[in-house]
Design an enzyme around this catalytic site. Structure first.
Site, mmCIF file in Angstrom:
data_model
loop_
_atom_site.group_PDB
_atom_site.id
_atom_site.type_symbol
_atom_site.label_atom_id
_atom_site.label_comp_id
_atom_site.label_asym_id
_atom_site.label_seq_id
_atom_site.Cartn_x
_atom_site.Cartn_y
_atom_site.Cartn_z
ATOM 1 N N ASP A 66 6.030 7.700 -14.045
ATOM 2 C CA ASP A 66 4.679 7.633 -13.252
ATOM 3 C C ASP A 66 4.327 8.890 -12.811
ATOM 4 O O ASP A 66 2.907 8.894 -12.713
ATOM 5 C CB ASP A 66 4.753 6.636 -12.004
ATOM 6 N N ARG B 285 2.074 2.318 -12.074
ATOM 7 C CA ARG B 285 1.841 1.670 -10.636
ATOM 8 C C ARG B 285 0.532 1.775 -9.854
ATOM 9 O O ARG B 285 -0.241 1.918 -10.428
ATOM 10 C CB ARG B 285 3.147 2.109 -9.664
ATOM 11 N N ARG C 229 18.163 -1.725 -9.016
ATOM 12 C CA ARG C 229 17.745 -1.735 -7.541
ATOM 13 C C ARG C 229 19.001 -2.080 -6.560
ATOM 14 O O ARG C 229 19.449 -3.491 -6.952
ATOM 15 C CB ARG C 229 16.568 -2.808 -7.385
ATOM 16 N N THR D 280 11.031 9.319 -12.936
ATOM 17 C CA THR D 280 10.212 8.095 -13.317
ATOM 18 C C THR D 280 9.028 8.579 -14.195
ATOM 19 O O THR D 280 8.644 9.610 -14.396
ATOM 20 C CB THR D 280 9.502 8.036 -11.949
ATOM 21 N N ASP E 97 4.546 10.222 -10.060
ATOM 22 C CA ASP E 97 3.787 10.321 -8.877
ATOM 23 C C ASP E 97 4.603 11.052 -7.584
ATOM 24 O O ASP E 97 4.687 10.243 -6.496
ATOM 25 C CB ASP E 97 3.703 8.772 -8.337
ATOM 26 N N GLY F 232 13.639 2.360 -11.592
ATOM 27 C CA GLY F 232 13.241 2.189 -12.918
ATOM 28 C C GLY F 232 13.707 3.313 -13.919
ATOM 29 O O GLY F 232 13.856 4.561 -13.671
ATOM 30 N N ASP G 34 10.904 7.671 -5.475
ATOM 31 C CA ASP G 34 10.897 7.880 -3.984
ATOM 32 C C ASP G 34 11.919 6.977 -3.198
ATOM 33 O O ASP G 34 12.178 7.094 -2.123
ATOM 34 C CB ASP G 34 9.556 8.098 -3.608
#
Ligand code: ATP
Length: 326
Positions: A131, A175, A75, A129, A133, A14, A106
């Site tokens: 996120d 997410r 992707r 990202t 994370d 993303g 990741d």
């Protein structure tokens, strides 16, 4: 490791604000250090198809302030298979590309780890990202901007919540992590913050609404992380309406506006530091690592570790948010 002459940079997974600032820093540091720099378009796709463009100092002019990624992102299914990765390697060989800087999440690092192991390609990763994370960095590139975007949106929604005595339930991205929800929730003084890292009991939520909130307040904000076990903002609204039919509620799902936009100063500086360090890391002969910022210092974490371990939110902040919402 053979001598590195030509380095490709790519963005994968993303998009996130600050990826361009990272690409700029990688390209300019690479040129400064005497490397030939190229960009692989659409992540790993470009390596397989040979969709690779030369990047000069001027190719990355005027992009530090732009969201998204000039290299495009995608992707790439073929890269999951060894056959696809072999094609990428052969193409890299034919184009004389010796090393890679990959910017992504990741999944991107899992691909990079396999690719590096199979073909001995030197690769350094940068965490891109919204996120936040990823293990091995306090902040990922794009996270701060996303939090600021959410904050601005929630501030606007609060004007309406206040004026009409409404309870807004706002769903944010992240997410299966609650970083964006927690930070934006604190920054906007949200009455409640629901994150996947802390179980949400609807009964408890209703109790808190009844006891703490209904008596004191006529409007409010509940921030729900998209991965929260409550099932999302719509579900939370239904539960509230079932129990408190007199509440006027509204749901707002912020969606993809959180991914775009001009990067914040913090993301631009983070991306610039990490992009610069990526080239210096390759120059030192180090590979197979993600670079991150821990306690304001640039640190390396092996792809293996960054994929395997989780980054945890600071649950103490949830307690603070509760206290500050009385
Ligand atoms: P985001 O956090 O935004 O989702 P990501 O890097 O995790 O970013 P993914 O779509 O999971 O996004 O991965 C990006 C690309 O990395 C994939 O399209 C694929 O090309 C490659 N990739 C992901 N997982 C693997 C894997 N297990 N093996 C090989 N390549 C992979």
């Amino acid at each position: 490791m053979n001598e590195i002459k030509k380095i490709a940079v790519l963005t994968s997974g993303g998009d996130s604000p600050g990826m361009n600032a990272a690409v700029r820093a990688v390209v300019r540091t690479g040129i400064y250090e005497g490397y030939e720099m190229v960009g692989s378009l659409r992540g790993y796709h470009g390596l397989i198809s040979g969709d690779v463009v030369p990047l000069h100092s001027r190719s990355v002019s005027n992009i530090i302030q732009r969201g998204g990624t000039i290299l495009k992102s995608a992707r790439c299914k073929a890269f999951y298979e060894k056959e696809g990765r072999k094609k990428a390697y052969d193409k890299m060989q034919s184009m004389g590309i010796d090393a890679l800087v990959v910017i992504g999440g990741d999944g991107t690092f899992t691909g990079a780890k396999e690719f590096g192991k199979e073909f001995g390609v030197p690769i350094v990763g940068l965490p891109g990202t919204i996120d936040n994370d990823l293990f091995g960095t306090d902040y990922t590139i794009g996270y701060d901007t996303a939090v600021n975007t959410v904050m601005e949106a929630v501030d606007k929604l609060r004007d309406t919540a206040y004026s009409h005595d409404r309870l807004f339930i706002i769903e944010v991205m992240g997410r299966d992590a609650g970083f964006i929800a927690l930070r934006s929730g604190i920054a906007t003084g949200a009455e409640m913050i629901l994150v996947p890292e802390s179980p949400t009991y609807i009964a408890e939520l209703l109790y808190m609404l009844e006891k703490d909130w209904k008596k004191n307040k006529t409007s409010g904000i509940i921030i729900v992380a998209e991965g929260d076990d409550s099932g999302g903002a719509m579900k939370v609204e239904r539960e509230i309406n079932d129990h408190f039919p007199d509440y006027e509620t509204r749901v707002s799902i912020l969606g993809h506006i959180q991914r775009g936009g001009s990067p914040s100063a913090m993301d631009r500086v983070l991306a610039s530091r990490l992009g610069n360090a990526a080239i210096m890391t390759l120059k030192e002969g180090v590979s197979g690592v993600m670079l991150g910022l821990i306690d304001n210092k640039i640190e390396m974490t092996s792809f293996e570790k960054s994929i395997k371990h989780h980054q945890y939110i600071n649950l103490e902040l949830l307690d603070i948010a509760r206290v500050l919402a009385i």
